[in-house]
Write a protein that holds these residues in place. Structure first.
Motif, PDB file in Angstrom:
ATOM      1  N   GLN A 117      54.734  33.230  25.508  1.00  0.00           N
ATOM      2  CA  GLN A 117      54.313  31.786  24.737  1.00  0.00           C
ATOM      3  C   GLN A 117      52.848  31.548  24.965  1.00  0.00           C
ATOM      4  O   GLN A 117      52.228  31.015  23.976  1.00  0.00           O
ATOM      5  CB  GLN A 117      55.150  30.758  25.361  1.00  0.00           C
ATOM      6  N   LEU A 118      52.286  31.833  26.114  1.00  0.00           N
ATOM      7  CA  LEU A 118      50.937  31.462  26.456  1.00  0.00           C
ATOM      8  C   LEU A 118      49.867  32.389  25.660  1.00  0.00           C
ATOM      9  O   LEU A 118      49.072  31.938  24.873  1.00  0.00           O
ATOM     10  CB  LEU A 118      50.678  31.716  28.072  1.00  0.00           C
ATOM     11  N   LEU A 119      50.590  33.724  25.603  1.00  0.00           N
ATOM     12  CA  LEU A 119      49.867  34.744  24.707  1.00  0.00           C
ATOM     13  C   LEU A 119      49.494  34.204  23.439  1.00  0.00           C
ATOM     14  O   LEU A 119      48.568  34.302  22.688  1.00  0.00           O
ATOM     15  CB  LEU A 119      50.421  35.970  24.791  1.00  0.00           C
ATOM     16  N   GLU A 120      50.700  33.920  22.924  1.00  0.00           N
ATOM     17  CA  GLU A 120      50.904  33.295  21.328  1.00  0.00           C
ATOM     18  C   GLU A 120      49.790  32.256  21.279  1.00  0.00           C
ATOM     19  O   GLU A 120      49.205  32.120  20.246  1.00  0.00           O
ATOM     20  CB  GLU A 120      52.178  33.186  21.024  1.00  0.00           C
ATOM     21  N   LYS A 121      50.060  31.305  22.352  1.00  0.00           N
ATOM     22  CA  LYS A 121      49.374  30.042  22.188  1.00  0.00           C
ATOM     23  C   LYS A 121      47.522  30.458  22.134  1.00  0.00           C
ATOM     24  O   LYS A 121      46.979  29.660  21.091  1.00  0.00           O
ATOM     25  CB  LYS A 121      49.505  29.006  23.331  1.00  0.00           C
ATOM     26  N   TYR A 122      47.220  31.157  22.899  1.00  0.00           N
ATOM     27  CA  TYR A 122      45.855  31.629  22.802  1.00  0.00           C
ATOM     28  C   TYR A 122      45.478  32.730  21.902  1.00  0.00           C
ATOM     29  O   TYR A 122      44.342  33.157  22.005  1.00  0.00           O
ATOM     30  CB  TYR A 122      45.598  31.688  24.391  1.00  0.00           C
ATOM     31  N   ILE A 169      48.842  30.575  36.008  1.00  0.00           N
ATOM     32  CA  ILE A 169      49.041  31.356  34.887  1.00  0.00           C
ATOM     33  C   ILE A 169      48.049  30.856  33.708  1.00  0.00           C
ATOM     34  O   ILE A 169      47.509  31.570  32.822  1.00  0.00           O
ATOM     35  CB  ILE A 169      50.394  31.745  34.462  1.00  0.00           C
ATOM     36  N   ASP A 170      48.286  29.458  33.334  1.00  0.00           N
ATOM     37  CA  ASP A 170      47.639  28.970  32.220  1.00  0.00           C
ATOM     38  C   ASP A 170      45.928  29.083  32.409  1.00  0.00           C
ATOM     39  O   ASP A 170      45.393  29.634  31.485  1.00  0.00           O
ATOM     40  CB  ASP A 170      47.830  27.506  32.269  1.00  0.00           C
ATOM     41  N   ASP A 171      45.357  28.960  33.703  1.00  0.00           N
ATOM     42  CA  ASP A 171      44.005  29.157  33.847  1.00  0.00           C
ATOM     43  C   ASP A 171      43.769  30.629  33.817  1.00  0.00           C
ATOM     44  O   ASP A 171      42.702  30.915  33.163  1.00  0.00           O
ATOM     45  CB  ASP A 171      43.767  28.712  35.314  1.00  0.00           C
ATOM     46  N   LYS A 200      41.091  34.938  27.763  1.00  0.00           N
ATOM     47  CA  LYS A 200      40.817  35.225  26.486  1.00  0.00           C
ATOM     48  C   LYS A 200      39.026  35.362  26.423  1.00  0.00           C
ATOM     49  O   LYS A 200      38.665  35.829  25.403  1.00  0.00           O
ATOM     50  CB  LYS A 200      41.208  33.901  25.835  1.00  0.00           C
ATOM     51  N   SER A 201      38.511  34.680  27.170  1.00  0.00           N
ATOM     52  CA  SER A 201      36.719  34.652  27.230  1.00  0.00           C
ATOM     53  C   SER A 201      36.400  35.989  27.791  1.00  0.00           C
ATOM     54  O   SER A 201      35.356  36.398  27.408  1.00  0.00           O
ATOM     55  CB  SER A 201      36.417  33.699  27.827  1.00  0.00           C
TER      56      SER A 201
END
Length: 252
Positions: free
Chosen positions: A177-182, A214-216, A222-223
């Motif tokens: 879900q995080l990978l999809e979000k970002y 994990i969010d951070d 991503k950057s």
């Protein structure tokens, strides 16, 4: 002299009544046909939008819904597909058709919630957030990551994967879900026996460690990814924290 019985008058009246009934029936049939023709022309589908589909293209979804001439009528479709359960089509749970205008419809696709897939006996087995195998397929889909490192002895459709620690599936769901979000597309996610994660991006491996921060980690990842694109090596983020500045990339 006796009076004559009104036999022929009664017969004539009965014939006249039958004619009127027949004309009434014909008139009703003509009106019904006219109404049906009007409804067909007015509610003939010309414009279609599709939403909710990830595993299939818009044209593929339209082809699944509109199979014959009768399916070209928006009223008929809206009744036929009212959150209809779908069987025999991988990844799709329900379909619904909404009328936006007499000649315009929206097809809403309700896909099965898929967290990842594993390879097993030459097939791709897709599972949900609880580790339950929801689909098997001959081909893999690009929108769902491959999960490796899980230990199991067998796979049964519609039953959970028999892994030692079922908590791993929540970690998988959180990650996907995080990978999809970002908008980060990974080829593969590896989990070791301690649920330590490694993401694969072609020749780059990203060691994320456990689920902490994990969010951070994903935001920073991503950057970083554009700066090492095309490289080969390991990016170490196991001990990453929000204010970390020293992130090591070991080139192969």
């Amino acid at each position: 002299m006796g009076s004559k019985k009104p036999v022929w008058k009664g017969a004539a009246f009965e014939n006249e009544s039958r004619k009127k009934n027949l004309l009434t029936v014909l008139l009703v049939l003509v009106l019904a046909f006219g109404a049906a023709l009007l409804l067909w022309n007015v509610y003939h589908v010309k414009t279609i939008t599709v939403e909710g589909n990830l595993h299939y293209t818009n044209d593929e979804i339209i082809g699944m819904v509109m199979k014959n001439k009768l399916d070209q009528n928006s009223l008929y479709l809206s009744l036929k597909y009212r959150k209809k359960d779908i069987r025999g089509i991988p990844f799709i749970e329900k379909l619904s058709v909404n009328i936006l205008a007499p000649d315009e419809i929206k097809i809403i696709v309700y896909e099965k919630a898929v967290a990842g897939y594993i390879e097993y006996l030459g097939k791709y087995m897709y599972f949900d957030k609880d580790g339950i195998i929801v689909e098997t397929a001959e081909e893999k889909t690009q929108s769902v990551p491959q999960i490796t490192g899980l230990n199991f002895g067998y796979v049964v459709l519609h039953e959970p994967l028999p892994v030692e620690d079922s908590k791993v599936f929540q970690s998988i769901l959180d990650m996907t879900q995080l990978l999809e979000k970002y908008e980060i597309n990974t080829n593969k996610i590896y989990f070791d026996k301690d649920n330590q994660m490694v993401l694969y991006f072609e020749d780059i491996r990203v060691r994320l460690g456990d689920i902490s921060n994990i969010d951070d980690k994903i935001i920073r990842l991503k950057s970083i990814l554009p700066t090492i694109e095309g490289e080969k090596g390991i990016l170490h983020m196991e001990n990453f924290e929000k204010n970390s500045t020293n992130i090591i990339f070991n080139r192969d």
